[in-house]
Motif scaffolding. Structure first.
Motif, PDB file in Angstrom:
ATOM      1  N   VAL A 117       0.850  -1.203   0.000  1.00  0.00           N
ATOM      2  CA  VAL A 117       0.000   0.000   0.000  1.00  0.00           C
ATOM      3  C   VAL A 117       0.881   1.247   0.000  1.00  0.00           C
ATOM      4  O   VAL A 117       1.825   1.358   0.793  1.00  0.00           O
ATOM      5  N   VAL A 118       0.593   2.172  -0.920  1.00  0.00           N
ATOM      6  CA  VAL A 118       1.421   3.378  -1.049  1.00  0.00           C
ATOM      7  C   VAL A 118       0.642   4.667  -0.796  1.00  0.00           C
ATOM      8  O   VAL A 118       1.224   5.745  -0.730  1.00  0.00           O
ATOM      9  N   PHE A 119      -0.684   4.555  -0.667  1.00  0.00           N
ATOM     10  CA  PHE A 119      -1.479   5.774  -0.480  1.00  0.00           C
ATOM     11  C   PHE A 119      -2.799   5.423   0.190  1.00  0.00           C
ATOM     12  O   PHE A 119      -3.439   4.446  -0.178  1.00  0.00           O
ATOM     13  N   SER A 140      -2.449   0.552  -3.881  1.00  0.00           N
ATOM     14  CA  SER A 140      -1.240  -0.254  -3.740  1.00  0.00           C
ATOM     15  C   SER A 140      -0.363   0.028  -4.956  1.00  0.00           C
ATOM     16  O   SER A 140      -0.746   0.806  -5.836  1.00  0.00           O
TER      17      SER A 140
END
Lengths: 120, 364
Positions: free
Chosen positions: A32-34, A55
């Motif tokens: 997950v990036v945000f 993601s």
């Protein structure tokens, strides 16, 4: 803990319910990036798309598991989205809700029922 | 939808815990248990093994070099034996049919084309050339990363002497490997065409080394995005000229206006005019000011609200540590202008940035 078919978990904490996503869901999403959280003090209906989670692979939504009021969100996820992969059922809770009717939890899956649901 | 083709190494990918997705008609491993982020970082720091057997491998007789040159704005006649060059098949309108690698070997020309465009490429080649042979009994693997040379040279010592864009044939356990020192990650490394019958043993020999790990399609995309390498179907298409796509560097001097074999390929007049006067659109890098990724297809606007283009590739860059994107926008947009990207109904700001986001480490 109680579980929904949308792979959320709900934990009762006093008169509030804490909501996050299951380890199974976090694994499926990938890194997950945000995370975009709902506003505090908003009233939501069951099925409302209230969290955006991205993601490395794709964007997805987290739906409100039931109707109620968002009273607190976990700002740590905005700064450190990877918490969702590291500790999905602990530190990476998404929001706390106040429900009008706590009995809706009775209709949700238990841990054993959820494990059957995901085929584990 | 037609049935998916299995890669020759499908069983190995499944054994390694690969998660499969359909891509260009193939059932491809998108990631392994390590996940996209860890695989990406591994490739930047060690050596990653990719299965790119979905890509088309084609050979042509050497005497077809002139005919091949008539389809690409690239110097094929001047390509030395043992060397490879990047190029593209152009359309009459100056767009692209595909991008590809062209290698001149001792006895033939060897091309590697995109899986999604293989049918169109073969039809195009066969319409203009003779002796076009599709190679269907070879897998294609890529070994990429700063430790790729060390790993590969344990199996074949001579590969350490190859330089970026060299091609050579070396034998491993009696099987001929067609090797190029190139890749699609921004790292040093090799692409290796290996007979299907030897592919599993060869891949396992590499994977048995501590510094080599399997890498899926997901990290291949984030690696190439950081390195600013275009993807056909997103950053390149028949509707985008190579000038607009930022690929003018690949048009050989000899094929440009004033060159010794100027023009003579489809769309040459359009491309020559764009080289001289500029193109209507330009490729730029974008760095979102927030954390939300801006993915392919996101529409872009000026600060004043005018539509100026779209994101052609975008996502999160694991090495740079923030979201990144490649965009195609109106050429008149000033480089310092903030670009507004429409993500889920909200306009979010992004800065323009020079490409690549990650400077390649090729062994020149």
């Amino acid at each position: 803990m109680k579980y929904t078919e949308d792979h959320e978990w709900l934990r009762v904490d006093g008169d509030l319910v804490v909501v996050g996503i299951t380890e199974h869901a976090a694994t499926q999403l990938g890194d997950v990036v945000f995370v975009e959280l709902p506003e505090v003090d908003t009233t939501v209906a069951k099925g409302d798309e209230i969290v955006v989670i991205e993601s490395v692979k794709a964007a997805s939504d987290i739906l409100a598991p039931t109707e109620g009021e968002i009273v607190e969100v976990n700002e740590a996820l905005t700064a450190t989205p990877s918490l969702v992969n590291e500790d999905p059922t602990g530190d990476a809770w998404f929001f706390k809700m106040k429900l009008d009717d706590m009995s809706v939890l009775d209709d949700m899956m238990t841990e054993d029922e959820y494990k059957d649901f995901i085929g584990e | 939808m037609a049935e998916l083709t299995q890669l020759p190494l499908h069983d190995l990918h499944a054994e390694l815990g690969g998660k499969f997705v359909p891509f260009a008609g193939f059932n491809m491993p998108v990631q392994y248990p390590a996940g996209v982020m860890a695989e990406h970082i591994w490739c930047r720091e060690k050596a990653g093994l990719f299965d790119v057997s979905h890509m088309g491998q084609v050979t042509l007789p050497l005497d077809q070099d002139t005919a091949l040159e008539s389809l690409v704005p690239v110097d094929v006649l001047g390509l030395a034996p043992g060397r490879q060059r990047y190029g593209f098949f152009t359309t009459d309108a100056g767009g692209l049919i595909d991008d590809l690698m062209i290698a001149r070997r001792a006895t033939d020309l060897f091309l590697v084309v995109n899986a999604s465009r293989k049918a169109e490429d073969l039809a195009h080649l066969r319409a203009h050339l003779s002796g076009v042979a599709e190679i269907d009994d070879r897998a294609l693997l890529a070994l990429q990363g700063p430790l790729a040379e060390m790993a590969f040279s344990r199996l074949i010592p001579a590969t350490a002497a190859m330089r970026f864009m060299d091609v050579a044939t070396h034998h491993w356990q009696g099987h001929a490997l067609w090797i190029s020192r190139s890749g699609y990650t921004g790292e040093d490394g090799f692409e290796i065409s290996v007979p299907v019958m030897a592919a599993d043993a060869f891949a396992r020999a590499l994977l048995a080394m501590d510094e080599v790990a399997p890498i899926g399609l997901g990290a291949r995309d984030s690696l190439r995005l950081e390195a600013g390498l275009p993807l056909y179907g997103q950053d390149l298409s028949d509707q985008i000229s190579p000038i607009e796509a930022g690929q003018a560097w690949a048009i050989s001097k000899s094929r440009r206006p004033g060159g010794v074999r100027a023009g003579g390929y489809p769309g040459a007049a359009v491309i020559a005019a764009q080289l001289a006067d500029g193109a209507p659109r330009k490729r730029v890098g974008l760095i979102p000011e927030g954390r939300a990724p801006m993915r392919a297809g996101v529409e872009l606007f000026s600060a004043e609200g005018t539509a100026i283009g779209m994101v052609t590739s975008g996502g999160f860059g694991p090495t740079v540590g923030h979201p990144i994107a490649i965009a195609l926008i109106d050429a008149a947009t000033p480089p310092e202008a903030i670009i507004m990207a429409e993500v889920r109904g909200k306009r979010l700001p992004a800065k323009q940035a020079a490409l690549p986001f990650y400077r390649p480490n090729y062994k020149r």
